[in-house]
Design a protein around this motif. Structure first.
Motif, PDB file in Angstrom:
ATOM      1  N   ILE A   9       0.839  -1.204   0.000  1.00  0.00           N
ATOM      2  CA  ILE A   9       0.000   0.000   0.000  1.00  0.00           C
ATOM      3  C   ILE A   9       0.877   1.257   0.000  1.00  0.00           C
ATOM      4  O   ILE A   9       0.605   2.226  -0.724  1.00  0.00           O
ATOM      5  N   GLU A  10       1.947   1.243   0.799  1.00  0.00           N
ATOM      6  CA  GLU A  10       2.847   2.404   0.862  1.00  0.00           C
ATOM      7  C   GLU A  10       3.495   2.670  -0.489  1.00  0.00           C
ATOM      8  O   GLU A  10       3.595   3.818  -0.936  1.00  0.00           O
ATOM      9  N   THR A  11       3.938   1.594  -1.139  1.00  0.00           N
ATOM     10  CA  THR A  11       4.561   1.754  -2.460  1.00  0.00           C
ATOM     11  C   THR A  11       3.564   2.314  -3.472  1.00  0.00           C
ATOM     12  O   THR A  11       3.880   3.229  -4.258  1.00  0.00           O
ATOM     13  N   THR A  12       2.350   1.769  -3.452  1.00  0.00           N
ATOM     14  CA  THR A  12       1.303   2.229  -4.372  1.00  0.00           C
ATOM     15  C   THR A  12       0.958   3.687  -4.112  1.00  0.00           C
ATOM     16  O   THR A  12       0.792   4.482  -5.055  1.00  0.00           O
ATOM     17  N   SER A  13       0.840   4.057  -2.849  1.00  0.00           N
ATOM     18  CA  SER A  13       0.456   5.437  -2.501  1.00  0.00           C
ATOM     19  C   SER A  13       1.509   6.430  -3.004  1.00  0.00           C
ATOM     20  O   SER A  13       1.166   7.510  -3.487  1.00  0.00           O
ATOM     21  N   LYS A  14       2.789   6.054  -2.908  1.00  0.00           N
ATOM     22  CA  LYS A  14       3.844   6.951  -3.382  1.00  0.00           C
ATOM     23  C   LYS A  14       3.794   7.113  -4.897  1.00  0.00           C
ATOM     24  O   LYS A  14       3.933   8.227  -5.421  1.00  0.00           O
ATOM     25  N   LYS A  15       3.570   5.997  -5.621  1.00  0.00           N
ATOM     26  CA  LYS A  15       3.489   6.073  -7.090  1.00  0.00           C
ATOM     27  C   LYS A  15       2.322   6.947  -7.522  1.00  0.00           C
ATOM     28  O   LYS A  15       2.455   7.804  -8.404  1.00  0.00           O
ATOM     29  N   ARG A  16       1.167   6.706  -6.894  1.00  0.00           N
ATOM     30  CA  ARG A  16      -0.032   7.474  -7.262  1.00  0.00           C
ATOM     31  C   ARG A  16       0.137   8.954  -6.901  1.00  0.00           C
ATOM     32  O   ARG A  16      -0.325   9.832  -7.629  1.00  0.00           O
ATOM     33  N   PHE A  17       0.753   9.221  -5.756  1.00  0.00           N
ATOM     34  CA  PHE A  17       0.944  10.622  -5.352  1.00  0.00           C
ATOM     35  C   PHE A  17       1.852  11.348  -6.340  1.00  0.00           C
ATOM     36  O   PHE A  17       1.573  12.491  -6.729  1.00  0.00           O
ATOM     37  N   GLU A  18       2.940  10.707  -6.737  1.00  0.00           N
ATOM     38  CA  GLU A  18       3.860  11.346  -7.675  1.00  0.00           C
ATOM     39  C   GLU A  18       3.191  11.591  -9.024  1.00  0.00           C
ATOM     40  O   GLU A  18       3.556  12.527  -9.745  1.00  0.00           O
ATOM     41  N   GLU A  19       2.208  10.743  -9.366  1.00  0.00           N
ATOM     42  CA  GLU A  19       1.448  10.957 -10.607  1.00  0.00           C
ATOM     43  C   GLU A  19       0.465  12.119 -10.453  1.00  0.00           C
ATOM     44  O   GLU A  19       0.098  12.764 -11.445  1.00  0.00           O
ATOM     45  N   LEU A  20       0.041  12.362  -9.221  1.00  0.00           N
ATOM     46  CA  LEU A  20      -0.991  13.369  -8.969  1.00  0.00           C
ATOM     47  C   LEU A  20      -0.463  14.793  -9.083  1.00  0.00           C
ATOM     48  O   LEU A  20      -1.150  15.684  -9.598  1.00  0.00           O
ATOM     49  N   ILE A  21       0.747  15.015  -8.613  1.00  0.00           N
ATOM     50  CA  ILE A  21       1.261  16.386  -8.612  1.00  0.00           C
ATOM     51  C   ILE A  21       1.687  16.783 -10.025  1.00  0.00           C
ATOM     52  O   ILE A  21       1.977  15.921 -10.859  1.00  0.00           O
ATOM     53  N   PRO A  22       1.699  18.097 -10.327  1.00  0.00           N
ATOM     54  CA  PRO A  22       2.054  18.548 -11.683  1.00  0.00           C
ATOM     55  C   PRO A  22       3.429  18.039 -12.121  1.00  0.00           C
ATOM     56  O   PRO A  22       4.350  17.907 -11.317  1.00  0.00           O
ATOM     57  N   ASP A  23       3.542  17.762 -13.415  1.00  0.00           N
ATOM     58  CA  ASP A  23       4.792  17.228 -13.952  1.00  0.00           C
ATOM     59  C   ASP A  23       5.954  18.195 -13.785  1.00  0.00           C
ATOM     60  O   ASP A  23       7.116  17.769 -13.704  1.00  0.00           O
ATOM     61  N   THR A  24       5.639  19.503 -13.778  1.00  0.00           N
ATOM     62  CA  THR A  24       6.724  20.485 -13.702  1.00  0.00           C
ATOM     63  C   THR A  24       7.257  20.668 -12.281  1.00  0.00           C
ATOM     64  O   THR A  24       8.292  21.286 -12.082  1.00  0.00           O
ATOM     65  N   TRP A  25       6.527  20.179 -11.294  1.00  0.00           N
ATOM     66  CA  TRP A  25       6.972  20.299  -9.906  1.00  0.00           C
ATOM     67  C   TRP A  25       8.023  19.237  -9.596  1.00  0.00           C
ATOM     68  O   TRP A  25       8.156  18.233 -10.314  1.00  0.00           O
TER      69      TRP A  25
END
Length: 629
Positions: A9-25
């Motif tokens: 779950i922790e690994t999945t949450s990190k992947k999804r979070f990084e996808e959520l924030i803008p690409d330029t950030w």
């Protein structure tokens, strides 16, 4: 080996979070040592804005109903987040729904109410208004700047159309006064004020405000049925409706840093309707501190006047006490005193007039205006006759009388203070009474009181060395047959002037006999003795001069140097302590300079002496307390 579900779950949450924030950030993952998961840097138009915030990410696979997620947090974690300067976004991820919820930890820090002092955990509930999407971060990009910690989110909780209308009207006033500093239902902002309304009856509403870790219960709002202002499209400036008056007052007082000038305006407009007792001195201290920092002393003065005219005595006391607490270098004396004068003039309660007069007297005493201080001590007694029964009134007034040269009357006042409360101010009061006798030339009587002081202490402090030294000097004066002589001040001054003109030592001696506490005569007599080689006599004379003229740093320096020359090493720390008490911390430099100015000492010896005296000052002067037997 099977991998734990929580790790997945922790690994999945990190992947999804990084996808959520803008690409330029840029989201930099932090190690476990930090206690936080990401440091996010905001970019706009492919350029760094320089704005940073931390992310604490938590994942779960629990069943979620109606987009409401609950999570138990450690109080220790919340306290830790409180130490971080940059904002922290607490993010929750549910792997079953693939959804994120977020809340700024500032909102937790400022609004959690613990049920008990030793509580270790706190459960939060986030709803669909806390859901995080890509739009959340896009909007954050435009509003996040260096002032984000100063902005505040006002959120509404209510249970009727009436409460909603009332809150909407409050929003109009908040927008008018605080402009872009206040937002509504914007949970991206770290700071939150919760305004909760509850309809008790169709005609009565209670209001509760939670802000900065405090929950305040306001007075119930009563409706008469003629609240037409609720339906007007705009507010009427200068006419705050009574129904939101107290709410607006509390908000302004607790958020005065947002706009201190308008906060003071709000308080002046609404304080008349305030009927509660929940506003604290801490709130007014923040208000006063902010106003002083922004150089708004005149606005504070006008606020103090409004409080008095509105008969808000406690709140006036809070403001003026705050001014006193913030009065560094006596820069606010005039403001404090002006407020008290206005209060004395306007209040009708004679007891309060007495209290204000007494406070004003103490302030004038501290600023060195002894005449005004004396008048106000008298006024305090006139307005409140019971001051005559209070030992501290006699004690404080005695100090003013002594400092203005009325030693005999001051002695009587100190004795009266001691008679009323014999356990207070011991052993200090014995020293003060002895001082009064000393400056009347009654040296044998002063010794009695100085010795009483010495009997009551085990370890002296710099505040008491002065009296110990005066006891020694008084005994020398008695031995020199200068005790209880008839005093002729005019003759003593005349003889001193003649002695200076003719440079005759005997004229200084006669001047001292005419007035044994003539400091100028003693100083010049000391110089004369020193010039003719009577070092022992000069030492005693300079020490006497210093005790009479406590401000005379030259007399103190000469007394110390001669104590060293005549090998009175036992007296050196006492003289030094008395000098330090009289002149202050700057005396060490003054005395060191006097050593450097000695023409017959080699530089190495001067340096060694200064080192020795510096060590002595640390040993004897920095111990400010004393132990009573």
């Amino acid at each position: 080996m099977k991998r734990p579900q929580q790790h997945i779950i922790e690994t999945t949450s990190k992947k999804r979070f990084e996808e959520l924030i803008p690409d330029t950030w840029v989201a930099r993952e932090l190690g476990s040592d930090y206690g936080l998961d990401y440091l996010v840097e905001i970019f706009k138009d492919n350029n760094s804005t320089g704005h940073l915030f931390f992310v604490q990410l938590k994942g779960t696979d629990k069943e979620i109903i109606n987009n409401i997620i609950s999570y138990q947090l450690s109080i220790d974690n919340i306290n830790y987040w409180n130490t971080i300067i940059n904002p922290i976004l607490l993010v929750f991820y549910n792997s079953k729904l693939n959804k994120f919820w977020g809340i700024w930890t500032n909102e937790l820090k400022e609004n959690i109410i613990l049920r008990k002092n030793d509580q270790k955990k706190f459960t939060i509930k986030l709803t669909d208004k806390h859901l995080l999407t890509e739009d959340f971060f896009k909007e954050l990009e435009s509003i996040f700047d260096n002032t984000i910690p100063s902005k505040i989110n006002v959120t509404y909780r209510g249970n009727s159309n009436e409460t909603k209308l009332l809150h909407q009207h409050l929003e109009k006033w908040l927008k008018y006064f605080f402009e872009d500093k206040v937002h509504f239902e914007n949970h991206m902002l770290p700071n939150t004020c919760i305004v909760e309304y509850q309809s008790l009856t169709p005609d009565s509403i209670t209001i509760q405000i939670t802000i900065k870790g405090k929950t305040l219960n306001l007075q119930p709002v009563e409706f008469s049925g003629n609240e037409n202002f609720l339906f007007l499209p705009d507010i009427e400036i200068g006419k705050v409706p009574e129904q939101i008056s107290e709410c607006l007052l509390v908000f302004a007082l607790l958020n005065c840093e947002k706009n201190i000038k308008k906060s003071i305006t709000i308080i002046q407009s609404t304080i008349g309707n305030y009927t509660g007792d929940y506003l604290s001195i801490e709130s007014f201290l923040l208000l006063t501190k902010t106003a002083i920092q922004d150089e708004m002393s005149s606005e504070l003065n006008e606020l103090a006047k409004t409080l008095i005219l509105s008969n808000k005595i406690n709140e006036f006391q809070f403001v003026n006490t705050s001014i006193l607490m913030l009065n560094e270098d006596d820069k606010l004396d005039e403001l404090y005193q002006t407020n008290l004068k206005f209060a004395i003039e306007k209040v009708s309660d004679t007891q309060m007039k007495g209290i204000f007069s007494y406070n004003l007297a103490n302030s004038f005493r501290s600023s060195g205006d002894y005449y005004s201080s004396s008048l106000n001590y008298q006024n305090a007694r006139k307005f409140e006759p019971k001051y005559k029964e209070r030992f501290y009134w006699w004690f404080e007034y005695a100090g003013v009388l002594f400092l203005s040269g009325h030693s005999q009357i001051a002695e009587a006042f100190y004795l009266k203070s001691h008679e009323l409360e014999s356990e207070h101010n011991i052993p200090l009061i014995f020293g003060l009474i002895g001082d009064c006798n000393f400056f009347q030339g009654k040296f044998s009587e002063s010794i009695v009181y100085f010795d009483k002081l010495i009997e009551h202490i085990e370890r002296p402090s710099s505040s008491l060395y002065e009296f110990i030294l005066k006891s020694i000097v008084a005994k020398n004066l008695v031995a020199s047959k200068l005790d209880k002589l008839p005093v002729d001040i005019a003759l003593s001054i005349k003889l001193t002037r003649e002695g200076l003109e003719k440079e005759q030592e005997e004229l200084f001696e006669k001047a001292i006999i005419a007035n044994p506490v003539n400091g100028l005569a003693w100083f010049n007599y000391s110089i004369s003795l020193n010039l003719r080689g009577d070092i022992e006599g000069a030492f005693r004379a300079f020490t006497t001069t210093a005790c009479i003229q406590s401000w005379d740093s030259e007399a103190w320096c000469n007394s110390l140097l001669l104590a060293f020359s005549t090998k009175h090493f036992d007296l050196f720390p006492i003289i030094y302590g008395a000098a330090y008490k009289s002149i202050g911390s700057k005396f060490l430099n003054i005395f060191s300079q006097s050593i450097l100015d000695q023409p017959n000492l080699p530089m190495e010896a001067k340096r060694e002496l200064i080192k020795v005296f510096t060590d002595i000052s640390k040993e004897y002067v920095t111990k400010q307390d004393f132990v009573a037997k």
